[in-house]
Design an enzyme around this catalytic site. Structure first.
Site, PDB file in Angstrom:
ATOM      1  N   ARG A  62       1.069  -1.695  -0.478  1.00 26.59           N
ATOM      2  CA  ARG A  62      -0.066   0.203   0.199  1.00 26.59           C
ATOM      3  C   ARG A  62       1.001   1.475  -0.090  1.00 26.59           C
ATOM      4  O   ARG A  62       0.228   2.049  -0.543  1.00 26.59           O
ATOM      5  CB  ARG A  62      -0.643   0.413   1.158  1.00 26.59           C
ATOM      6  CG  ARG A  62      -2.265   0.892   0.751  1.00 26.59           C
ATOM      7  CD  ARG A  62      -2.836   0.916   1.914  1.00 26.59           C
ATOM      8  NE  ARG A  62      -3.412  -0.556   3.071  1.00 26.59           N
ATOM      9  CZ  ARG A  62      -2.929  -0.581   3.826  1.00 26.59           C
ATOM     10  NH1 ARG A  62      -2.561   0.430   4.834  1.00 26.59           N
ATOM     11  NH2 ARG A  62      -3.283  -1.484   4.519  1.00 26.59           N
ATOM     12  N   TYR A 116     -15.450  20.917 -12.507  1.00 27.69           N
ATOM     13  CA  TYR A 116     -15.845  20.013 -13.023  1.00 27.69           C
ATOM     14  C   TYR A 116     -17.090  18.941 -12.295  1.00 27.69           C
ATOM     15  O   TYR A 116     -16.890  19.257 -11.349  1.00 27.69           O
ATOM     16  CB  TYR A 116     -14.871  19.143 -12.588  1.00 27.69           C
ATOM     17  CG  TYR A 116     -14.335  17.586 -13.160  1.00 27.69           C
ATOM     18  CD1 TYR A 116     -15.243  17.226 -14.811  1.00 27.69           C
ATOM     19  CD2 TYR A 116     -14.174  16.586 -12.456  1.00 27.69           C
ATOM     20  CE1 TYR A 116     -14.708  16.049 -14.796  1.00 27.69           C
ATOM     21  CE2 TYR A 116     -14.325  15.256 -12.526  1.00 27.69           C
ATOM     22  CZ  TYR A 116     -14.547  14.642 -14.339  1.00 27.69           C
ATOM     23  OH  TYR A 116     -14.476  13.550 -14.587  1.00 27.69           O
ATOM     24  N   ASP A 188      -7.626  22.457  -8.820  1.00 28.92           N
ATOM     25  CA  ASP A 188      -7.745  21.299 -10.101  1.00 28.92           C
ATOM     26  C   ASP A 188      -7.196  22.055 -11.192  1.00 28.92           C
ATOM     27  O   ASP A 188      -7.236  22.737 -11.891  1.00 28.92           O
ATOM     28  CB  ASP A 188      -9.285  21.285 -10.124  1.00 28.92           C
ATOM     29  CG  ASP A 188      -9.446  19.728 -11.600  1.00 28.92           C
ATOM     30  OD1 ASP A 188      -8.576  19.148 -11.956  1.00 28.92           O
ATOM     31  OD2 ASP A 188     -10.316  19.195 -11.836  1.00 28.92           O
ATOM     32  N   LYS A 213      -5.849  12.644 -18.109  1.00 30.27           N
ATOM     33  CA  LYS A 213      -5.690  13.180 -18.982  1.00 30.27           C
ATOM     34  C   LYS A 213      -4.387  13.684 -19.271  1.00 30.27           C
ATOM     35  O   LYS A 213      -4.037  12.293 -20.583  1.00 30.27           O
ATOM     36  CB  LYS A 213      -5.996  14.699 -18.572  1.00 30.27           C
ATOM     37  CG  LYS A 213      -7.586  14.430 -17.844  1.00 30.27           C
ATOM     38  CD  LYS A 213      -9.013  14.001 -19.116  1.00 30.27           C
ATOM     39  CE  LYS A 213      -9.362  13.565 -18.011  1.00 30.27           C
ATOM     40  NZ  LYS A 213     -10.690  14.663 -16.840  1.00 30.27           N
TER      41      LYS A 213
HETATM   42  C1  LIG Z   1     -11.272  14.292 -16.113  1.00 28.12           C
HETATM   43  C2  LIG Z   1     -11.356  15.683 -14.862  1.00 28.12           C
HETATM   44  C3  LIG Z   1     -11.121  15.321 -13.239  1.00 28.12           C
HETATM   45  C4  LIG Z   1     -11.692  13.824 -13.408  1.00 28.12           C
HETATM   46  O1  LIG Z   1     -10.614  12.635 -13.532  1.00 28.12           O
HETATM   47  P1  LIG Z   1     -10.597  11.181 -13.713  1.00 28.12           P
HETATM   48  O2  LIG Z   1      -9.356  10.731 -13.788  1.00 28.12           O
HETATM   49  O3  LIG Z   1     -11.803  11.051 -14.479  1.00 28.12           O
HETATM   50  O4  LIG Z   1     -10.923  10.939 -12.296  1.00 28.12           O
HETATM   51  C5  LIG Z   1     -10.835  15.967 -12.767  1.00 28.12           C
HETATM   52  N1  LIG Z   1     -11.294  17.282 -13.202  1.00 28.12           N
HETATM   53  C6  LIG Z   1     -11.025  17.214 -14.449  1.00 28.12           C
HETATM   54  C7  LIG Z   1     -11.226  19.043 -14.375  1.00 28.12           C
HETATM   55  C8  LIG Z   1     -11.156  16.520 -15.188  1.00 28.12           C
HETATM   56  O5  LIG Z   1     -11.190  17.047 -16.610  1.00 28.12           O
END
Ligand SMILES: *Cc1c(COP(=O)(O)O)cnc(C)c1O
Length: 400
Positions: A62, A116, A188, A213
């Site tokens: 972990r 988001y 974010d 992403k």
């Molecule tokens: C896709 C996304 C997330 C979440 O990511 P996941 O890996 O899909 O859980 C968070 N913030 C933004 C701006 C995103 O585009």
């Protein structure tokens, strides 16, 4: 990172070299997949000694293996001034751990209205159930955020540019107001990544990435990260370990592999997306293009001041038309897939309706909105595809 000449290294160089420690993987370029649960010790004494070891030594699965440490370390290095990074099984998991490391029952969170959608759901669901209240704020609030900070305000979660509509926030002004009141700042930073917006250097306490992403970059892995400013990593790590968070070594291996090409991919995403955004502006079927690098984007001046470039995701609104006309545009696209997420090598088109996810700001768009992720295909092919799509839209909009 500077070379012996004192010249700062370029991003393309930094993503290639970051986090590659010889002591973890020998001379292997991309650390292999080290899967583990049990780690064996030579003695009871050694076992006892490792329990409190917070350094990078094998302890139990972990707490990770060099496969995860190498990616975490690379992401820390890419955020100048950061203390450490923790990895998660998705971007949403990263956001949850970051928020829970800061907030307690009775606290208030200030959350940008253009967050988001799943972040908004987390605030209105999980956090609310924990006795944590959320106030949404206008992305253009800037220094005015000071008026919203009350005795219970513990954290501000920004997302810049905003989801779907791409407003750019005055992050330095918001950070200054937060610091004056001892409020923790979270960002974010998925759209820009640390390459285009070094969040910790701009005073952010916890910088969150959906590595799903651009870090992964190939639409085949879910992964998230939180990178912490000095003094912020301890509680993030403690909370994350208490939540049992661990990102799989296989996924982190792919994350590391993707990261090495992120700078060059971002450059291509940026160039093609800007070409397409400017082309769309000229099309009679398009009412508005929502892209931070275009002068009419709210917060464009902050974008120019604070960002080192743009990535490949933006939206546009259609001049009139309805749901069916928008679907006619999107359904027939050859090169753009219809699907969630973004940041991979392939282009995507998504129908989006931002007003479903806003509570303190309004929009009056002339028609339906489409979000585009511009991939690595040749830009001329993408424009031809979109051009045919706009023709389908025109026909559908005029024959309804
Ligand atoms: C896709 C996304 C997330 C979440 O990511 P996941 O890996 O899909 O859980 C968070 N913030 C933004 C701006 C995103 O585009």
């Amino acid at each position: 990172m500077t070379q012996e000449t004192g010249r700062p290294k370029d991003d393309a160089t930094r993503v290639v070299s970051a986090g590659r420690r010889k002591e973890w993987a020998g001379g292997i370029v991309n650390p292999p997949v080290w899967r583990a649960s049990t780690i064996l010790y030579d003695s009871v004494a050694e076992l006892r000694e490792r329990v409190s070891d917070t350094h990078h030594r094998l302890f139990y699965g972990r707490r990770g293996t060099p496969t995860q440490w190498a990616l975490a370390d690379a992401l820390t290095e890419l955020e100048p001034g950061a203390e450490g990074t923790f990895l998660y099984c998705s971007g949403v998991a990263a956001l949850a751990a970051a928020l829970l490391s800061v907030l307690s029952p009775g606290d208030e969170l200030l959350l940008v209205d253009t967050a988001y959608d799943p972040t908004r759901s987390m605030a209105n669901g999980l956090l609310k159930r924990m006795g944590i209240t959320t106030r949404f704020y206008d992305p253009m609030i800037g220094a005015g955020i000071a008026d919203l900070i009350g005795d219970k305000t513990r954290a501000i979660l920004m997302e810049s540019p905003g989801s779907l509509t791409f407003e750019v926030q005055d992050i330095p002004a918001i950070v200054a107001a937060a610091k004056a009141r001892g409020v923790t700042t979270l960002l974010d930073n998925t759209w820009a990544t640390p390459l285009l917006f070094p969040a910790i250097a701009h005073g952010i306490d916890l910088s969150v990435l959906a590595c799903t992403k651009y870090v992964v970059g190939h639409s085949d892995v879910m992964l998230g990260s939180v990178t912490a400013a000095p003094g912020q990593f301890g509680r993030l790590r403690d909370t994350s370990l208490q939540l049992g968070q661990v990102a799989s070594p296989d996924d982190c291996w792919l994350g590391s592999r993707g990261l090495r090409t992120m700078a060059i991919r971002l450059k291509q995403h940026e160039a093609s997306a800007l070409t397409i955004a400017r082309w769309l502006q000229e099309q009679p079927e398009v009412a508005a293009v929502l892209h931070p690098a275009l002068p009419d984007c709210p917060g464009h001046d902050f974008f120019v001041r604070d960002f080192k470039g743009a990535s490949g995701l933006f939206s546009f609104t259609l001049a009139g038309g309805n749901e069916a006309a928008r679907a006619a545009l999107i359904d027939g696209l050859e090169l753009f897939g219809i699907g969630y997420s973004w940041g991979g090598f392939e282009s995507l088109a998504l129908p989006v309706d931002p007003m479903r996810y806003r509570s303190v700001t309004r929009r009056d768009d002339a028609g339906p909105m489409v979000r585009l992720q511009i991939g690595l295909e040749h830009v001329d092919d993408l424009i031809a595809d979109l051009s045919a799509g706009l023709a389908r839209f025109r026909t559908a909009a005029s024959t309804r």
